[in-house]
Design a protein around this motif. Structure first.
Motif, PDB file in Angstrom:
ATOM      1  N   GLN A  83      -7.307  -0.417  -5.323  1.00 58.21           N
ATOM      2  CA  GLN A  83      -6.301  -0.684  -4.297  1.00 58.21           C
ATOM      3  C   GLN A  83      -5.457  -1.898  -4.677  1.00 58.21           C
ATOM      4  O   GLN A  83      -5.881  -2.743  -5.477  1.00 58.21           O
ATOM      5  CB  GLN A  83      -6.995  -0.960  -2.957  1.00 58.21           C
TER       6      GLN A  83
ATOM      7  N   SER B 109       0.825  -1.200   0.000  1.00 63.27           N
ATOM      8  CA  SER B 109       0.000   0.000   0.000  1.00 63.27           C
ATOM      9  C   SER B 109       0.860   1.251   0.000  1.00 63.27           C
ATOM     10  O   SER B 109       1.900   1.317   0.653  1.00 63.27           O
ATOM     11  CB  SER B 109      -0.927   0.017   1.216  1.00 63.27           C
TER      12      SER B 109
ATOM     13  N   GLU C 112      -8.215   7.531   0.689  1.00 67.27           N
ATOM     14  CA  GLU C 112      -8.710   6.187   0.395  1.00 67.27           C
ATOM     15  C   GLU C 112      -9.236   6.161  -1.036  1.00 67.27           C
ATOM     16  O   GLU C 112     -10.259   6.757  -1.346  1.00 67.27           O
ATOM     17  CB  GLU C 112      -9.822   5.796   1.377  1.00 67.27           C
ATOM     18  N   TYR C 113      -8.519   5.465  -1.898  1.00 65.79           N
ATOM     19  CA  TYR C 113      -8.898   5.365  -3.303  1.00 65.79           C
ATOM     20  C   TYR C 113      -9.716   4.096  -3.538  1.00 65.79           C
ATOM     21  O   TYR C 113      -9.589   3.117  -2.798  1.00 65.79           O
ATOM     22  CB  TYR C 113      -7.662   5.358  -4.192  1.00 65.79           C
TER      23      TYR C 113
END
Length: 585
Positions: A426, A416, A422-423
């Motif tokens: 992922q 990550s 927060e996309y």
């Protein structure tokens, strides 16, 4: 006249991988291994392959992976492509849904219906060209870890059942247990097989039929007030497969009547005719029929403690054929495992990451069994619409596009980014295959069709680096620095294909073409720059246009390894990519 020597050379007694099980999963594993230059033998306990029945659905995600390994073309030419599922009640259409969610981006947004015997024949044909044949009937009866043998630490006793052959000692680096739901490899490892087998039965037949039922070219769930629920769908060569789902809550007398050993082909035909009323169906020829018991079982672990022996396919997890998950989940196992084994043997991946086969695939198998249990229950019920609802709810997962590997602290294959945002996309998700324009040809293409074959590795053994450059007028300096630094580091890294994705026009790109490899540049101008939009999309927020440089590293199995954003320069991004590979080597 000299008679040519047509004898087949004896298979090696020392080799890289011994595959136990000559079904589609074992054959796929062998194909990938020989493509990677590894030595392999395939054993199967059966005297000859099964020519009918079994798995006949190949989902879109599986086709993507097979195509990447150059193993899809024969299947695509033979099978029937089905895009929709329909449900009927008393002859009236109730619901119609596409198999693949509309937001999915793939060349294969459909279900391919093709007999398992054809899949096996195609895979065996590829192996035969490399002088690998399934050895029948034969199996492994004993496996021993020999610590003193550093090169071939697994010593296996192979039993050949053909008269006069007897036993053979084989040394290998790995054993793959692809030997089905009753796996003897699993038993020898002492791995328990958890789960349950129900009292629910289903009859299945493959037939040439004549009918005035209009939707025979789709997957159809047909229910009647006076008959069992059936499902039917087309197969290759004009065949139709029909399932009759016998309800699990039948009266005890009916249960006895429909006991697995008492269901006959006439029962399956009769229930199909009743369910299709007022339409007619005539069976011109039955090529195969059988009865199966619905159940869901899974191996407690998918590997041996030393990560030298692995369970794949039905040996690792078995379920009903209701959603066509058997072959697809088994193929997913193989595509997850084999690239890791090959990179370990090439010194490009630390051996400890072979443990990620279990940590990534075991939760997938658990979810497959969970969904299958619900779907099988709905199919055996009295409301066909319930089954369609289950399919619609889980179709992204069952088609393979929605499978996700969880990002854990000890799995650095999924890394990550330190971004606080927060996309939506992922690490651990499938990398979507977006439509783009090729700068070199000016024609539409897809991201993963741009990659160029390399002499040092097949495509399925190659990482893909997507450089999301946005508008080159703002990012060209960073892009150039990144590409230059990456080229310097390339000699010490695993094989990587680089694709530069830009929102610039062809004329604007021409200004910078001296800095870029034109064959690797694609223009993201379709559907409002869908590739950039997808990777910029944040959870619970609108898409904010951005000129930042992003780099997406896609693993050989098509899953996102890491996404790097918010870096100050192309050189910094290149250092982060090198750090990713340094962490896993």
């Amino acid at each position: 006249m000299v008679t040519p020597d047509l004898s087949i050379p004896a298979p090696p007694s020392s080799l890289d991988v011994l595959v136990v099980g000559g079904g589609p999963v074992g054959l796929l594993a062998a194909n990938l291994l020989v493509q990677a230059g590894m030595t392999v033998r395939v054993l199967d306990i059966e005297h000859e392959p099964n020519h009918w029945g079994r798995g006949d659905w190949i989902h879109g995600r599986t086709l993507e992976l097979l195509e990447r390994a150059d193993l899809a073309s024969e299947l695509l030419e033979t099978g029937v492509k089905v895009e929709k599922m329909s449900s009927y009640l008393n002859g009236t259409l109730q619901k119609e849904i596409p198999f693949v969610p509309e937001e999915t981006e793939s060349k294969h947004e459909y279900l391919l219906c093709v007999g398992q015997h054809i899949t096996e024949s195609s895979l065996q044909g590829k192996l035969s060209r490399r002088d690998v044949q399934v050895e029948r009937p034969a199996t492994v009866v004993k496996m021993t870890r020999v610590e003193e043998d550093k090169e071939y630490p697994i010593h296996a006793t192979v039993m050949h059942l053909e008269e006069g052959k007897g036993y053979e000692e084989v040394k290998c680096k790995y054993i793959l247990g692809c030997d089905g739901a009753h796996s003897d490899i699993r038993r020898q490892l002492g791995i328990s097989n958890e789960g349950e087998t129900t009292e629910t039965h289903a009859g299945v037949l493959d037939a040439l039929i004549r009918t005035n039922f209009a939707s025979r070219k789709e997957v159809c769930i047909v229910q009647s007030d006076h008959a069992k629920t059936i499902s039917m769908f087309p197969r290759e060569n004009g065949l139709t497969r029909i399932f009759v789902h016998f309800a699990e809550n039948e009266h005890e007398q009916r249960k006895e009547q429909y006991n697995r050993n008492k269901i006959q082909v006439e029962d399956i035909q009769r229930e199909a005719k009743r369910a299709l009323l007022p339409h007619r169906i005539e069976f011109l020829g039955i090529l195969y029929w059988s009865v199966y018991v619905v159940g869901q079982r899974y191996a407690e672990r998918l590997d041996a403690e030393d990560k030298r022996i692995f369970l794949c396919g039905d040996a690792a997890h078995s379920q009903s054929p209701t959603l066509g998950q058997g072959v697809n989940t088994g193929f997913g196992d193989i595509f997850n495992l084999i690239w890791k084994i090959c990179m370990v043997e090439r010194g490009q991946l630390d051996r400890k990451y072979l443990s990620t086969y279990h940590s990534e695939r075991w939760p997938v198998a658990q979810n497959v069994l969970k969904v299958d249990k619900v779907a099988a229950k709905a199919a055996a019920g009295h409301e066909a619409a319930d089954y369609c609802d289950v399919v619609e709810k889980h179709r992204a997962f069952t088609a393979g596009f929605g499978i996700r590997y969880e990002n854990t602290d000890d799995n650095l294959l999924l890394w990550s980014s330190p971004s606080k945002e927060e996309y939506v996309l992922q690490p651990g998700m499938r990398a979507p295959n977006y439509k783009v324009y090729s700068y070199a040809t000016g024609k539409k293409t897809r991201l993963f069709d741009v990659v160029v074959k390399r002499p040092d590795a097949p495509l399925w053994l190659t990482f893909t680096l997507l450089v999301l450059a946005s508008d080159l007028r703002s990012t060209v300096e960073h892009v150039s620095n990144f590409l230059n630094e990456s080229c310097k580091a390339a000699a010490s890294l695993p094989p990587i294909n680089v694709v530069v994705v830009t929102t610039s026009t062809a004329d604007q790109i021409s200004t910078y073409k001296e800095l870029l490899d034109s064959d690797r540049v694609v223009i993201d101008k379709l559907n409002q720059a869908q590739c950039h939009r997808a990777y910029h999309r944040k959870t619970n927020s609108a898409i904010v246009p951005s000129d930042e440089l992003q780099v997406v590293l896609v693993r050989p199995d098509g899953y996102i390894g890491t996404i790097l954003r918010d870096e100050s320069s192309g050189s910094a991004l290149s250092n982060r990519i090198c750090q990713y590979f340094s962490n896993i080597a």
